[in-house]
Design a protein around this motif. Structure first.
Motif, PDB file in Angstrom:
ATOM      1  N   LEU A  56     -19.437  17.109   1.470  1.00 46.57           N
ATOM      2  CA  LEU A  56     -18.760  18.302   1.985  1.00 46.57           C
ATOM      3  C   LEU A  56     -17.750  18.883   1.006  1.00 46.57           C
ATOM      4  N   GLN A  57     -17.399  18.117  -0.013  1.00 49.82           N
ATOM      5  CA  GLN A  57     -16.414  18.501  -1.027  1.00 49.82           C
ATOM      6  C   GLN A  57     -15.086  18.919  -0.394  1.00 49.82           C
ATOM      7  N   CYS A  58     -14.651  18.124   0.570  1.00 51.20           N
ATOM      8  CA  CYS A  58     -13.362  18.339   1.240  1.00 51.20           C
ATOM      9  C   CYS A  58     -12.377  17.289   0.733  1.00 51.20           C
ATOM     10  N   THR A  59     -11.545  17.669  -0.229  1.00 54.35           N
ATOM     11  CA  THR A  59     -10.634  16.686  -0.819  1.00 54.35           C
ATOM     12  C   THR A  59      -9.531  16.269   0.159  1.00 54.35           C
ATOM     13  N   GLY A  60      -9.057  17.177   0.984  1.00 56.11           N
ATOM     14  CA  GLY A  60      -8.014  16.839   1.951  1.00 56.11           C
ATOM     15  C   GLY A  60      -8.494  15.846   2.993  1.00 56.11           C
ATOM     16  N   ARG A  61      -9.647  16.125   3.567  1.00 54.32           N
ATOM     17  CA  ARG A  61     -10.223  15.184   4.536  1.00 54.32           C
ATOM     18  C   ARG A  61     -10.610  13.878   3.839  1.00 54.32           C
ATOM     19  N   GLY A  62     -11.046  14.005   2.602  1.00 51.70           N
ATOM     20  CA  GLY A  62     -11.395  12.815   1.827  1.00 51.70           C
ATOM     21  C   GLY A  62     -10.203  11.890   1.640  1.00 51.70           C
ATOM     22  N   VAL A  63      -9.018  12.480   1.443  1.00 47.68           N
ATOM     23  CA  VAL A  63      -7.796  11.685   1.297  1.00 47.68           C
ATOM     24  C   VAL A  63      -7.539  10.869   2.559  1.00 47.68           C
ATOM     25  N   VAL A  64      -7.698  11.499   3.704  1.00 48.07           N
ATOM     26  CA  VAL A  64      -7.478  10.795   4.977  1.00 48.07           C
ATOM     27  C   VAL A  64      -8.478   9.659   5.139  1.00 48.07           C
ATOM     28  N   VAL A  65      -9.747   9.946   4.860  1.00 47.26           N
ATOM     29  CA  VAL A  65     -10.795   8.933   5.048  1.00 47.26           C
ATOM     30  C   VAL A  65     -10.624   7.791   4.060  1.00 47.26           C
ATOM     31  N   ILE A  66     -10.386   8.095   2.791  1.00 49.02           N
ATOM     32  CA  ILE A  66     -10.306   7.013   1.805  1.00 49.02           C
ATOM     33  C   ILE A  66      -9.041   6.184   1.975  1.00 49.02           C
ATOM     34  N   THR A  67      -7.962   6.799   2.427  1.00 46.84           N
ATOM     35  CA  THR A  67      -6.742   6.026   2.670  1.00 46.84           C
ATOM     36  C   THR A  67      -6.959   5.040   3.818  1.00 46.84           C
ATOM     37  N   THR A  68      -7.629   5.494   4.870  1.00 46.64           N
ATOM     38  CA  THR A  68      -7.962   4.605   5.981  1.00 46.64           C
ATOM     39  C   THR A  68      -8.934   3.532   5.521  1.00 46.64           C
ATOM     40  N   PHE A  69      -9.941   3.938   4.767  1.00 52.85           N
ATOM     41  CA  PHE A  69     -10.929   3.013   4.208  1.00 52.85           C
ATOM     42  C   PHE A  69     -10.242   1.940   3.372  1.00 52.85           C
ATOM     43  N   TYR A  70      -9.313   2.342   2.524  1.00 52.85           N
ATOM     44  CA  TYR A  70      -8.601   1.423   1.639  1.00 52.85           C
ATOM     45  C   TYR A  70      -7.795   0.404   2.446  1.00 52.85           C
ATOM     46  N   ALA A  71      -7.110   0.870   3.473  1.00 53.85           N
ATOM     47  CA  ALA A  71      -6.315  -0.029   4.311  1.00 53.85           C
ATOM     48  C   ALA A  71      -7.208  -1.046   5.030  1.00 53.85           C
ATOM     49  N   ILE A  72      -8.319  -0.575   5.579  1.00 55.38           N
ATOM     50  CA  ILE A  72      -9.239  -1.470   6.289  1.00 55.38           C
ATOM     51  C   ILE A  72      -9.906  -2.440   5.314  1.00 55.38           C
ATOM     52  N   LEU A  73     -10.215  -1.984   4.110  1.00 59.22           N
ATOM     53  CA  LEU A  73     -10.799  -2.858   3.095  1.00 59.22           C
ATOM     54  C   LEU A  73      -9.832  -3.977   2.724  1.00 59.22           C
ATOM     55  N   LEU A  74      -8.566  -3.646   2.508  1.00 61.95           N
ATOM     56  CA  LEU A  74      -7.580  -4.677   2.182  1.00 61.95           C
ATOM     57  C   LEU A  74      -7.419  -5.669   3.331  1.00 61.95           C
ATOM     58  N   LEU A  75      -7.413  -5.159   4.552  1.00 62.72           N
ATOM     59  CA  LEU A  75      -7.356  -6.044   5.719  1.00 62.72           C
ATOM     60  C   LEU A  75      -8.588  -6.940   5.774  1.00 62.72           C
ATOM     61  N   SER A  76      -9.748  -6.371   5.503  1.00 63.62           N
ATOM     62  CA  SER A  76     -10.993  -7.134   5.500  1.00 63.62           C
ATOM     63  C   SER A  76     -10.938  -8.257   4.467  1.00 63.62           C
ATOM     64  N   ALA A  77     -10.477  -7.949   3.259  1.00 64.90           N
ATOM     65  CA  ALA A  77     -10.366  -8.971   2.213  1.00 64.90           C
ATOM     66  C   ALA A  77      -9.405 -10.081   2.635  1.00 64.90           C
ATOM     67  N   TYR A  78      -8.293  -9.709   3.244  1.00 63.46           N
ATOM     68  CA  TYR A  78      -7.323 -10.697   3.714  1.00 63.46           C
ATOM     69  C   TYR A  78      -7.928 -11.596   4.803  1.00 63.46           C
ATOM     70  N   LEU A  79      -8.621 -10.983   5.748  1.00 60.34           N
ATOM     71  CA  LEU A  79      -9.229 -11.761   6.838  1.00 60.34           C
ATOM     72  C   LEU A  79     -10.330 -12.684   6.317  1.00 60.34           C
TER      73      LEU A  79
END
Length: 116
Positions: A56-79
């Motif tokens: 979609l080439q939406c950088t603003g929405r991409g920021v929201v999604v990747i920030t959430t993705f990054y947080a969940i990924l770090l949590l996943s690695a910790y778990l």
């Protein structure tokens, strides 16, 4: 990405071995279910980010999604690390590239914010 599958197998192998020895019902512990749900969430968010940012080439929405993705990924690695250290370590390369991708997405968003 192949390391993610190996990490998941290590996690499941460790938990199914311990639950089989503990009792007859062979139900996975809540911690394992939570860990696998977090793992699935980070995979889904990674796919969503690809579609939003590149498709979609939406950088603003991409920021929201990747920030959430990054947080969940770090949590996943910790778990994963809490259950099997090797499985947690195998998620570190993914954490590294998502760190770079998150920084790039934020930078692209910031640099293009005033051009609309």
């Amino acid at each position: 990405t192949q390391l993610l599958g190996v990490a998941r197998l290590l996690l499941l192998q460790k938990t199914t071995t311990t639950t089989a020895d503990d009792d007859d019902d062979n139900e996975l512990p809540v911690a394992v279910i939570t860990t696998l749900a977090t793992y699935c969430a980070h995979l889904a968010l990674g796919d969503a980010w690809n579609k939003v940012f590149f498709g979609l080439q939406c950088t603003g929405r991409g920021v929201v999604v990747i920030t959430t993705f990054y947080a969940i990924l770090l949590l996943s690695a910790y778990l994963f690390y809490q259950i099997d250290e090797t499985a947690g370590y195998l998620l570190l390369p993914t954490c590294a590239w998502v760190t770079v991708a998150t920084a790039l997405n934020w930078n692209i968003y910031y640099l293009n914010q005033n051009k609309k």
